[in-house]
Design a protein around this motif. Structure first.
Motif, PDB file in Angstrom:
ATOM      1  N   VAL A   9      40.500 -50.160 -87.016  1.00 27.09           N
ATOM      2  CA  VAL A   9      41.622 -49.857 -87.906  1.00 27.09           C
ATOM      3  C   VAL A   9      42.286 -51.169 -88.313  1.00 27.09           C
ATOM      4  CG1 VAL A   9      42.005 -47.638 -86.759  1.00 27.09           C
ATOM      5  CG2 VAL A   9      43.326 -49.646 -86.043  1.00 27.09           C
ATOM      6  N   ARG A  10      43.218 -51.074 -89.240  1.00 30.38           N
ATOM      7  CA  ARG A  10      43.947 -52.246 -89.703  1.00 30.38           C
ATOM      8  C   ARG A  10      44.649 -52.925 -88.529  1.00 30.38           C
ATOM      9  NH1 ARG A  10      46.790 -49.551 -92.870  1.00 30.38           N
ATOM     10  NH2 ARG A  10      45.023 -49.368 -94.304  1.00 30.38           N
ATOM     11  N   LYS A  11      44.663 -54.239 -88.543  1.00 29.13           N
ATOM     12  CA  LYS A  11      45.291 -55.002 -87.467  1.00 29.13           C
ATOM     13  C   LYS A  11      46.743 -54.559 -87.298  1.00 29.13           C
ATOM     14  CE  LYS A  11      44.545 -58.411 -84.517  1.00 29.13           C
ATOM     15  NZ  LYS A  11      43.505 -58.276 -83.474  1.00 29.13           N
ATOM     16  N   GLY A  12      47.081 -54.172 -86.083  1.00 29.40           N
ATOM     17  CA  GLY A  12      48.443 -53.760 -85.785  1.00 29.40           C
ATOM     18  C   GLY A  12      48.698 -52.272 -85.871  1.00 29.40           C
ATOM     19  N   PRO A  26      34.209 -61.285 -81.565  1.00 26.51           N
ATOM     20  CA  PRO A  26      35.522 -61.940 -81.530  1.00 26.51           C
ATOM     21  C   PRO A  26      36.080 -62.204 -82.928  1.00 26.51           C
ATOM     22  CG  PRO A  26      34.083 -62.905 -79.887  1.00 26.51           C
ATOM     23  CD  PRO A  26      33.222 -61.980 -80.699  1.00 26.51           C
ATOM     24  N   GLY A  27      35.225 -62.625 -83.857  1.00 19.78           N
ATOM     25  CA  GLY A  27      35.696 -62.887 -85.208  1.00 19.78           C
ATOM     26  C   GLY A  27      36.224 -61.642 -85.889  1.00 19.78           C
ATOM     27  N   ARG A  28      35.565 -60.531 -85.677  1.00 23.32           N
ATOM     28  CA  ARG A  28      36.013 -59.275 -86.280  1.00 23.32           C
ATOM     29  C   ARG A  28      37.253 -58.736 -85.576  1.00 23.32           C
ATOM     30  NH1 ARG A  28      30.008 -56.507 -87.249  1.00 23.32           N
ATOM     31  NH2 ARG A  28      29.443 -57.836 -89.037  1.00 23.32           N
ATOM     32  N   GLU A  29      37.364 -58.978 -84.280  1.00 25.85           N
ATOM     33  CA  GLU A  29      38.558 -58.534 -83.554  1.00 25.85           C
ATOM     34  C   GLU A  29      39.798 -59.297 -84.008  1.00 25.85           C
ATOM     35  OE1 GLU A  29      37.438 -56.845 -79.238  1.00 25.85           O
ATOM     36  OE2 GLU A  29      36.918 -58.962 -79.514  1.00 25.85           O
ATOM     37  N   ALA A  30      39.602 -60.467 -84.611  1.00 26.51           N
ATOM     38  CA  ALA A  30      40.734 -61.210 -85.158  1.00 26.51           C
ATOM     39  C   ALA A  30      41.218 -60.594 -86.468  1.00 26.51           C
ATOM     40  CB  ALA A  30      40.338 -62.667 -85.388  1.00 26.51           C
ATOM     41  N   LYS A  31      40.373 -59.761 -87.091  1.00 27.76           N
ATOM     42  CA  LYS A  31      40.703 -59.177 -88.390  1.00 27.76           C
ATOM     43  C   LYS A  31      41.091 -57.708 -88.305  1.00 27.76           C
ATOM     44  CE  LYS A  31      37.274 -62.140 -90.684  1.00 27.76           C
ATOM     45  NZ  LYS A  31      36.010 -62.142 -91.473  1.00 27.76           N
ATOM     46  N   ALA A  32      40.723 -57.029 -87.223  1.00 22.81           N
ATOM     47  CA  ALA A  32      40.948 -55.591 -87.106  1.00 22.81           C
ATOM     48  C   ALA A  32      41.096 -55.218 -85.644  1.00 22.81           C
ATOM     49  CB  ALA A  32      39.781 -54.824 -87.737  1.00 22.81           C
ATOM     50  N   ASP A  33      41.684 -54.051 -85.400  1.00 22.91           N
ATOM     51  CA  ASP A  33      41.810 -53.540 -84.035  1.00 22.91           C
ATOM     52  C   ASP A  33      40.737 -52.478 -83.808  1.00 22.91           C
ATOM     53  OD1 ASP A  33      43.928 -55.104 -83.129  1.00 22.91           O
ATOM     54  OD2 ASP A  33      45.421 -53.775 -84.020  1.00 22.91           O
ATOM     55  N   PHE A  34      39.921 -52.677 -82.791  1.00 20.71           N
ATOM     56  CA  PHE A  34      38.798 -51.791 -82.509  1.00 20.71           C
ATOM     57  C   PHE A  34      39.136 -50.781 -81.421  1.00 20.71           C
ATOM     58  CE2 PHE A  34      36.538 -55.040 -84.769  1.00 20.71           C
ATOM     59  CZ  PHE A  34      35.422 -54.406 -85.306  1.00 20.71           C
ATOM     60  N   CYS A  35      38.583 -49.601 -81.583  1.00 21.44           N
ATOM     61  CA  CYS A  35      38.616 -48.600 -80.521  1.00 21.44           C
ATOM     62  C   CYS A  35      37.573 -48.972 -79.469  1.00 21.44           C
ATOM     63  CB  CYS A  35      38.290 -47.219 -81.091  1.00 21.44           C
ATOM     64  SG  CYS A  35      39.429 -46.664 -82.381  1.00 21.44           S
ATOM     65  N   ARG A  66      42.732 -50.113 -98.534  1.00 21.64           N
ATOM     66  CA  ARG A  66      41.833 -49.251 -99.313  1.00 21.64           C
ATOM     67  C   ARG A  66      41.316 -48.090 -98.474  1.00 21.64           C
ATOM     68  NH1 ARG A  66      39.553 -54.442-100.816  1.00 21.64           N
ATOM     69  NH2 ARG A  66      40.538 -55.162-102.744  1.00 21.64           N
ATOM     70  N   TYR A  67      41.290 -48.264 -97.172  1.00 24.91           N
ATOM     71  CA  TYR A  67      40.905 -47.205 -96.250  1.00 24.91           C
ATOM     72  C   TYR A  67      41.682 -47.407 -94.959  1.00 24.91           C
ATOM     73  CZ  TYR A  67      37.410 -50.947 -96.734  1.00 24.91           C
ATOM     74  OH  TYR A  67      36.791 -52.152 -96.984  1.00 24.91           O
ATOM     75  N   ASP A  68      41.707 -46.368 -94.139  1.00 23.19           N
ATOM     76  CA  ASP A  68      42.505 -46.391 -92.914  1.00 23.19           C
ATOM     77  C   ASP A  68      41.726 -46.906 -91.710  1.00 23.19           C
ATOM     78  OD1 ASP A  68      44.797 -45.049 -94.179  1.00 23.19           O
ATOM     79  OD2 ASP A  68      43.445 -43.325 -94.259  1.00 23.19           O
ATOM     80  N   CYS A  69      40.413 -46.722 -91.751  1.00 21.29           N
ATOM     81  CA  CYS A  69      39.572 -47.185 -90.658  1.00 21.29           C
ATOM     82  C   CYS A  69      38.197 -47.516 -91.214  1.00 21.29           C
ATOM     83  CB  CYS A  69      39.465 -46.139 -89.544  1.00 21.29           C
ATOM     84  SG  CYS A  69      38.615 -44.619 -90.023  1.00 21.29           S
ATOM     85  N   VAL A  70      37.417 -48.224 -90.430  1.00 24.13           N
ATOM     86  CA  VAL A  70      36.026 -48.527 -90.775  1.00 24.13           C
ATOM     87  C   VAL A  70      35.144 -47.920 -89.695  1.00 24.13           C
ATOM     88  CG1 VAL A  70      34.279 -50.343 -90.974  1.00 24.13           C
ATOM     89  CG2 VAL A  70      36.522 -50.631 -92.060  1.00 24.13           C
ATOM     90  N   ALA A  71      34.208 -47.072 -90.124  1.00 26.79           N
ATOM     91  CA  ALA A  71      33.202 -46.496 -89.228  1.00 26.79           C
ATOM     92  C   ALA A  71      31.870 -46.725 -89.913  1.00 26.79           C
ATOM     93  CB  ALA A  71      33.462 -45.017 -88.996  1.00 26.79           C
TER      94      ALA A  71
END
Length: 235
Positions: free
Chosen positions: A195-198, A75-84, A63-68
């Protein structure tokens, strides 16, 4: 190039909020600059779910390309998305109605009291731990968009204290003379864009633009302008 679609949960000032002139706030100002550096237009995609953690399902679904969205990296969120790389460091703070609860000066004074949090916010496990340790009576969980109701309840008695990142509580108490931020620095949290994982290419592109903004002082100026004393740059 395609438009950069940015997911964010509103209202969450000073990170993101809507004005008569359109979206504003720290994350908005930052992604506008990042999109410009990437040669892309940008578009805000408001997340309207009651649980903040649902924003990551929307990211995964495209639905979107990134979350800001003033997002704490866990750790739980890093399992769902890739963070800058984190763009700021902040922490939870505590708000009370200082007329109704004049003896509450911090989390050490919450025994027997009800703590309000937003569903899926990183304040929720902090408050739940206080209850588990018998340092607070219970947690009242509000839908993410119900923050103003939670603050109203501090005076009406729906809850006794409310926990949220310091820049947000500082923003909201300005127009509420009975409310005061009685404690900051309850936690130390690193905030960042994800951003989306991967999607490593987009993560690295956003991260590279953010690094350039950090190097030329723009990021520091934005943190000071929007987040104030409630946040600082990562070392």
């Amino acid at each position: 190039m395609s438009t950069l679609r940015v997911g964010a949960a509103l209202p969450d000032p000073p990170f993101e909020f809507l004005t008569s002139d359109g979206p504003a706030g720290f994350d908005i100002a930052l992604v506008q600059r990042i999109a410009g550096m990437l040669g892309r237009e940008w578009r805000l995609v408001p997340y309207t779910g009651s649980d903040f953690n649902g924003i990551f399902a929307g990211l995964d679904a495209g639905r979107y390309d990134c979350v800001a969205s003033g997002t704490t990296i866990t750790p739980g969120r890093e399992a769902k998305a890739d963070f800058c790389t984190p763009y700021a460091i902040s922490g939870q703070s505590l708000v009370v109605d200082v007329i109704r609860n004049p003896d509450v000066h911090g989390i050490a004074d919450l025994k027997g009291l009800v703590v309000g949090v937003q569903q899926g916010n990183t304040s929720q496990p902090v408050a739940e731990k206080l209850v588990a340790e018998n340092r607070a009576a219970r947690v009242r969980v509000y839908a993410y968009h119900e923050i103003e109701q939670a603050l109203d309840d501090l005076t009406s008695g729906g809850c006794d204290a409310f926990m949220k990142l310091a820049p947000v509580t500082a923003w909201f108490v300005r127009g509420r003379p009975r409310l005061g931020v009685v404690q900051t620095g309850i936690t130390v949290e690193h905030l960042g864009i994800c951003v989306r994982k991967g999607d490593i290419a987009l993560r690295d592109a956003i991260g590279g633009a953010q690094a350039a903004l950090a190097a030329d002082g723009t990021l520091a100026s934005l943190v000071k302008q929007w987040l104030g004393a409630g946040a600082m740059l990562p070392s």
